[in-house]
Design a protein around this motif. Structure first.
Motif, PDB file in Angstrom:
ATOM      1  N   GLY B  40       0.834  -1.186   0.000  1.00 41.20           N
ATOM      2  CA  GLY B  40       0.000   0.000   0.000  1.00 41.20           C
ATOM      3  C   GLY B  40       0.868   1.233   0.000  1.00 41.20           C
ATOM      4  N   PRO B  41       0.285   2.352  -0.418  1.00 43.07           N
ATOM      5  CA  PRO B  41       1.065   3.582  -0.499  1.00 43.07           C
ATOM      6  C   PRO B  41       1.482   4.090   0.878  1.00 43.07           C
ATOM      7  N   SER B  42       2.427   5.007   0.857  1.00 42.22           N
ATOM      8  CA  SER B  42       2.924   5.583   2.103  1.00 42.22           C
ATOM      9  C   SER B  42       1.792   6.290   2.839  1.00 42.22           C
ATOM     10  N   GLY B  43       1.713   6.061   4.126  1.00 43.49           N
ATOM     11  CA  GLY B  43       0.684   6.726   4.934  1.00 43.49           C
ATOM     12  C   GLY B  43      -0.649   6.018   4.912  1.00 43.49           C
ATOM     13  N   SER B  44      -0.714   4.834   4.277  1.00 39.99           N
ATOM     14  CA  SER B  44      -1.993   4.144   4.173  1.00 39.99           C
ATOM     15  C   SER B  44      -2.365   3.397   5.460  1.00 39.99           C
ATOM     16  N   GLY B  45      -1.396   3.195   6.356  1.00 42.79           N
ATOM     17  CA  GLY B  45      -1.724   2.548   7.627  1.00 42.79           C
ATOM     18  C   GLY B  45      -1.085   1.192   7.832  1.00 42.79           C
ATOM     19  N   LYS B  46      -0.125   0.841   7.002  1.00 40.55           N
ATOM     20  CA  LYS B  46       0.508  -0.483   7.099  1.00 40.55           C
ATOM     21  C   LYS B  46       1.227  -0.672   8.444  1.00 40.55           C
ATOM     22  N   SER B  47       2.069   0.330   8.785  1.00 41.63           N
ATOM     23  CA  SER B  47       2.825   0.203  10.041  1.00 41.63           C
ATOM     24  C   SER B  47       1.881   0.199  11.233  1.00 41.63           C
ATOM     25  N   THR B  48       0.847   1.021  11.139  1.00 42.29           N
ATOM     26  CA  THR B  48      -0.127   1.060  12.228  1.00 42.29           C
ATOM     27  C   THR B  48      -0.739  -0.323  12.446  1.00 42.29           C
ATOM     28  N   LEU B  49      -1.087  -0.961  11.365  1.00 39.93           N
ATOM     29  CA  LEU B  49      -1.677  -2.301  11.465  1.00 39.93           C
ATOM     30  C   LEU B  49      -0.672  -3.296  12.047  1.00 39.93           C
ATOM     31  N   VAL B 199       5.664  -6.167   5.626  1.00 43.24           N
ATOM     32  CA  VAL B 199       5.213  -4.977   4.912  1.00 43.24           C
ATOM     33  C   VAL B 199       6.269  -4.645   3.880  1.00 43.24           C
ATOM     34  N   THR B 200       5.828  -4.330   2.698  1.00 41.66           N
ATOM     35  CA  THR B 200       6.811  -3.924   1.694  1.00 41.66           C
ATOM     36  C   THR B 200       6.172  -3.030   0.647  1.00 41.66           C
ATOM     37  N   HIS B 201       7.004  -2.244   0.018  1.00 39.17           N
ATOM     38  CA  HIS B 201       6.567  -1.423  -1.112  1.00 39.17           C
ATOM     39  C   HIS B 201       6.856  -2.121  -2.428  1.00 39.17           C
ATOM     40  N   GLU B 202       7.726  -3.125  -2.371  1.00 43.68           N
ATOM     41  CA  GLU B 202       8.215  -3.713  -3.611  1.00 43.68           C
ATOM     42  C   GLU B 202       7.451  -4.982  -3.970  1.00 43.68           C
ATOM     43  N   PRO B 203       6.841  -5.032  -5.138  1.00 39.75           N
ATOM     44  CA  PRO B 203       6.117  -6.219  -5.590  1.00 39.75           C
ATOM     45  C   PRO B 203       7.040  -7.437  -5.594  1.00 39.75           C
ATOM     46  N   ASP B 204       8.276  -7.173  -5.955  1.00 36.08           N
ATOM     47  CA  ASP B 204       9.310  -8.176  -5.994  1.00 36.08           C
ATOM     48  C   ASP B 204       9.412  -8.927  -4.668  1.00 36.08           C
ATOM     49  N   ILE B 205       9.418  -8.158  -3.597  1.00 37.27           N
ATOM     50  CA  ILE B 205       9.512  -8.737  -2.261  1.00 37.27           C
ATOM     51  C   ILE B 205       8.191  -9.412  -1.908  1.00 37.27           C
ATOM     52  N   ALA B 206       7.094  -8.712  -2.235  1.00 38.16           N
ATOM     53  CA  ALA B 206       5.774  -9.229  -1.881  1.00 38.16           C
ATOM     54  C   ALA B 206       5.512 -10.578  -2.535  1.00 38.16           C
ATOM     55  N   ALA B 209       5.573 -13.924  -0.769  1.00 35.63           N
ATOM     56  CA  ALA B 209       4.487 -14.351   0.109  1.00 35.63           C
ATOM     57  C   ALA B 209       3.470 -15.175  -0.668  1.00 35.63           C
ATOM     58  N   ASN B 210       2.570 -15.786   0.106  1.00 33.84           N
ATOM     59  CA  ASN B 210       1.502 -16.549  -0.527  1.00 33.84           C
ATOM     60  C   ASN B 210       0.221 -15.745  -0.618  1.00 33.84           C
ATOM     61  N   ARG B 211       0.210 -14.627   0.118  1.00 31.54           N
ATOM     62  CA  ARG B 211      -1.017 -13.840   0.172  1.00 31.54           C
ATOM     63  C   ARG B 211      -0.620 -12.384   0.269  1.00 31.54           C
ATOM     64  N   VAL B 212      -1.252 -11.538  -0.508  1.00 27.36           N
ATOM     65  CA  VAL B 212      -0.928 -10.116  -0.487  1.00 27.36           C
ATOM     66  C   VAL B 212      -2.162  -9.329  -0.075  1.00 27.36           C
ATOM     67  N   ILE B 213      -2.021  -8.547   0.971  1.00 22.23           N
ATOM     68  CA  ILE B 213      -3.110  -7.677   1.423  1.00 22.23           C
ATOM     69  C   ILE B 213      -2.724  -6.261   1.056  1.00 22.23           C
ATOM     70  N   THR B 214      -3.609  -5.575   0.382  1.00 22.28           N
ATOM     71  CA  THR B 214      -3.320  -4.195   0.008  1.00 22.28           C
ATOM     72  C   THR B 214      -4.170  -3.264   0.853  1.00 22.28           C
ATOM     73  N   ILE B 215      -3.516  -2.269   1.369  1.00 22.98           N
ATOM     74  CA  ILE B 215      -4.208  -1.297   2.219  1.00 22.98           C
ATOM     75  C   ILE B 215      -4.214   0.036   1.506  1.00 22.98           C
ATOM     76  N   LEU B 216      -5.387   0.680   1.572  1.00 27.25           N
ATOM     77  CA  LEU B 216      -5.531   1.997   0.976  1.00 27.25           C
ATOM     78  C   LEU B 216      -6.299   2.866   1.947  1.00 27.25           C
ATOM     79  N   ASP B 217      -5.652   3.934   2.390  1.00 35.30           N
ATOM     80  CA  ASP B 217      -6.353   4.885   3.236  1.00 35.30           C
ATOM     81  C   ASP B 217      -7.002   4.235   4.470  1.00 35.30           C
ATOM     82  N   GLY B 218      -6.269   3.343   5.107  1.00 34.85           N
ATOM     83  CA  GLY B 218      -6.760   2.754   6.354  1.00 34.85           C
ATOM     84  C   GLY B 218      -7.729   1.607   6.179  1.00 34.85           C
ATOM     85  N   ARG B 219      -7.962   1.170   4.943  1.00 34.55           N
ATOM     86  CA  ARG B 219      -8.881   0.049   4.718  1.00 34.55           C
ATOM     87  C   ARG B 219      -8.205  -0.990   3.851  1.00 34.55           C
TER      88      ARG B 219
END
Ligand SMILES: Nc1ncnc2c1ncn2[C@@H]1O[C@H](COP(=O)(O)OP(=O)(O)OP(=O)(O)O)[C@@H](O)[C@H]1O
Ligand SMILES: [Mg+2]
Lengths: 406, 237
Positions: B40-49, B199-206, B209-219
């Motif tokens: 998810g983009p910066s500030g979307s809430g990944k670290s918070t989660l 948590v990662t920004h890079e699709p390469d890293i993601a 994983a076996n499952r990718v969760i995308t967060i946008l604006d806290g959801r």
């Protein structure tokens, strides 16, 4: 188990930042050094004073014309009292069955000479021959004068250690002749060393028979203090009462008037001096406590800076599962370690300093453990008191904020 | 078995008069043994989660059950115990203690779980060997490369056998070669049965994983399981 591990964390943090630790320790050392130095010095002076006063003799008291005079008007009043002479000795002996013995002492002072050497203004005491037995003065060498010598007003003297040192310098004084006001006296004995009081040596004295003092020093030798020894400690009060009754009747004091003499026990003199020096002691001891508080605040400040600097570390520890109590303990142990080290050096320096001061004052009392207890007590208290706030602050940090602290 | 269960989690920061909703109702289930990437983009809430999942923080509202235990009602000390036993953190900035050796850094979680000294030592050595740092145990962080530091951090995260390994941008400070080393290690740990959330920004890293969760604006805007084909493509992309 956890406690030891956390202590080890604290120790390695202390060891890991030597500059900061050094500064903290320094803050403690100064305060504790001054407290220990001053308290030990005061204590040394105190116990020295008690030592010197115990030389006045157990179970004895003195009958004096003036007692302890604390004001001019009191002096004026007491000056009108009749003098006390040795004539009261026998009546007291007769009328006081709680008294073991009664003696008298008169005072003068004069230059004394031996060969070409002079010792200025030495205190001279004329004493009845039972004096030595009543007082706790010990014979170092030779002997004290006898009843016959006292009765015969012989020119014999019993001298203090300072006289030996100053006049004889290695020569054997026994049997030698010294001169006082152009008269010759034979040295027959030397007293044991007594020590000093308020920086003043108590060993600079000459004792001679009271009758000799009376013969050679005139009227001065007539005015005496009586020394009375009770048969036992328990009967001291009784002896004082009986003596009072005898003296009042012999001196014709009307029943509705106060005594025209004062009875002084060594304890009374000591407690008078104590009240006199109390304020002095309080100030002396209070001052360095101020520096302890300042030292404590320095310690607290350094620890606060340390907490801030190590915010991230605290965050990491919390993220790994450290509870508040773990963090709090760690920081408290750090402060306690530092203050303990500071306390240790403080005790060391303080006692050394006190030893130097006391020996400069010519006081040689054995040191007590008081300084050690005090040092340990103070440093622990300061460590706890000034360490708790930084420790609590560290423990309460929010882990996320702490982790993102730059 | 269900490891993580969140229901309508909100996290709201109050900044003066303004309310910042870092999370706006996240409902999420993660099972034991999963390998999840959060993007998810910066500030979307990944670290918070991540912080909430890792029990470093508690939600403003909503329910969070970890291993069957209700985290929302826990005290500070209970949360600390959970972090110690159940969670292994890996941070972007490593967060190692600078003055401590690799071995001591790895021992830290065991101090707080009350293990005796020799047990701590033994477990730490095993953990360091697992990340191939058996020969760097007495090195301090500044005597290690970035990749090595992150491996020390991973050894530290794993030393207490946690239920979950949480890694917030673990490769964010590493070059791509070192990143691949770290991810290879993650893959291996996953194969050994560890649950991993990163948590990662890079699709390469993601794509590891076996499952990718995308967060946008806290959801949560997307939650998808990667097929092996996607994984391969992701790695190429
Ligand atoms: N302590 C805080 N006080 C106020 N707002 C906060 C706080 N922490 C996070 N936020 C806000 O919450 C939102 C989500 O932050 P978060 O750190 O979770 O984003 P992120 O997805 O991890 O971003 P990045 O990819 O840049 O790391 C942001 O708008 C941020 O400003
Ligand atoms: Mg983030």
């Amino acid at each position: 188990m956890i406690t030891f591990a956390i202590m080890r964390e604290a120790l390695s943090a202390v060891w890991g930042n030597k500059l900061r630790s050094g500064l903290t320790v320094l803050g403690m050392v100064m305060g504790i050094t001054s407290v220990i130095a001053i308290v030990s010095t005061v204590e040394g002076m105190q116990s020295n004073m008690e030592d010197v006063f115990s030389n006045m003799g157990q179970n004895t008291f003195m009958v004096t014309r003036f007692g302890i005079v604390t004001s001019w008007s009191e002096y004026e009043k007491k000056r009108r009292r009749k003098i006390i002479t040795r004539d009261f000795i026998e009546p007291i002996k007769d009328g006081c069955d709680a008294c073991e013995d009664v003696g008298a002492e008169g005072y003068a002072n004069s230059n004394i000479k031996y060969g070409s050497k002079t010792m200025p203004r030495v205190s001279i005491e004329g004493q009845t021959s039972n004096h030595l037995a009543m007082r706790d003065v010990d014979v170092f060498r030779g002997r004290y004068f006898s009843e016959e010598e006292e009765r015969g007003s012989k020119n014999v003297v019993f001298v203090g250690q300072d006289v030996v040192e100053d006049l004889f310098e290695g020569e054997d004084p026994l049997g030698k002749t010294i001169r006082i006001r152009r008269l010759r006296y034979t040295v027959i004995g030397i007293a044991d060393k007594i020590g000093s009081l308020f920086g003043q040596s108590q060993d600079e004295f000459i004792y001679m028979p009271l009758s000799t003092l009376r013969k050679n020093f005139g009227e001065q030798g007539r005015r005496v203090n009586l020394v009375v020894k009770a048969v036992s400690r328990d009967r001291l009060e009784e002896a004082m009462d009986q003596t009072r009754v005898v003296l009042r009747s012999k001196r014709h004091v009307p029943y509705d008037e106060e005594d025209d003499f004062d009875l002084l026990t060594p304890d009374a003199i000591l407690s008078f001096i104590n009240t006199f020096t109390r304020a002095f002691r309080v100030i002396l001891v209070a001052l360095p406590f101020l520096s302890i508080v300042i030292g404590g605040i320095v310690v607290m400040n350094i620890m606060m800076v340390s907490v801030t600097e190590r915010t991230r570390e605290i965050g990491v520890r919390k993220s790994l599962g450290a509870r508040q109590s773990h963090i709090r303990s760690q920081f408290l142990y750090e402060t306690l370690t530092l203050s303990a080290v500071g306390g240790l050096f403080g005790i060391l320096f303080g006692m050394t300093l006190a030893g130097a001061i006391l020996s400069w004052m010519d006081i040689h009392t054995p040191t007590t453990m008081l300084a050690v207890y005090l040092g340990v007590g103070i440093s622990t208290t300061v460590g706890l008191f000034f360490g708790i706030y930084p420790a609590v602050k560290a423990a309460r940090l929010d882990p996320i904020k702490a982790l993102s602290f730059e | 078995m269900r490891l993580i269960e969140t229901k309508d989690i909100w996290k709201t920061y109050i900044m003066g008069a303004e309310k910042v909703h870092a999370l706006r109702g996240v409902t999420l289930n993660i099972d034991r043994g999963e390998y999840v990437a959060i993007m998810g983009p910066s500030g979307s809430g990944k670290s918070t989660l991540m912080n909430l999942i890792g029990c470093l923080d508690t939600p403003t509202s909503g329910e969070y059950t970890l291993n069957g235990a209700d985290v929302g009602s826990m005290t500070d000390d209970q949360l600390a115990v959970i972090r110690n036993r159940e969670i292994g953190f890996v941070f972007q900035t490593f967060n190692l203690l600078a003055r401590a050796t690799a071995l001591h850094n790895v021992e830290l979680p065991l101090i707080y779980s009350g293990d005796p000294r020799d047990v701590r030592r033994e477990k730490a050595i095993i953990a360091l060997k697992k990340v191939d740092l058996g020969d760097r145990m007495t090195h301090q962080p500044n005597q290690l490369s970035g990749g090595q530091r992150q491996r020390v951090a991973m050894a530290r995260a794993l030393v207490n056998n946690p239920s979950i390994l949480l890694a917030d941008e673990p490769t964010g400070n590493l070059d791509s070669k070192t990143s691949q080393e770290i991810m290879a290690l993650c893959d291996r740990l996953h194969q050994q049965g560890n649950t991993i959330i990163l948590v990662t920004h890079e699709p390469d890293i993601a794509s590891h994983a076996n499952r990718v969760i995308t967060i946008l604006d806290g959801r949560i805007s997307d939650d998808s399981v990667l097929t092996s084909g996607e994984k391969t493509r992701g790695r190429v992309a």
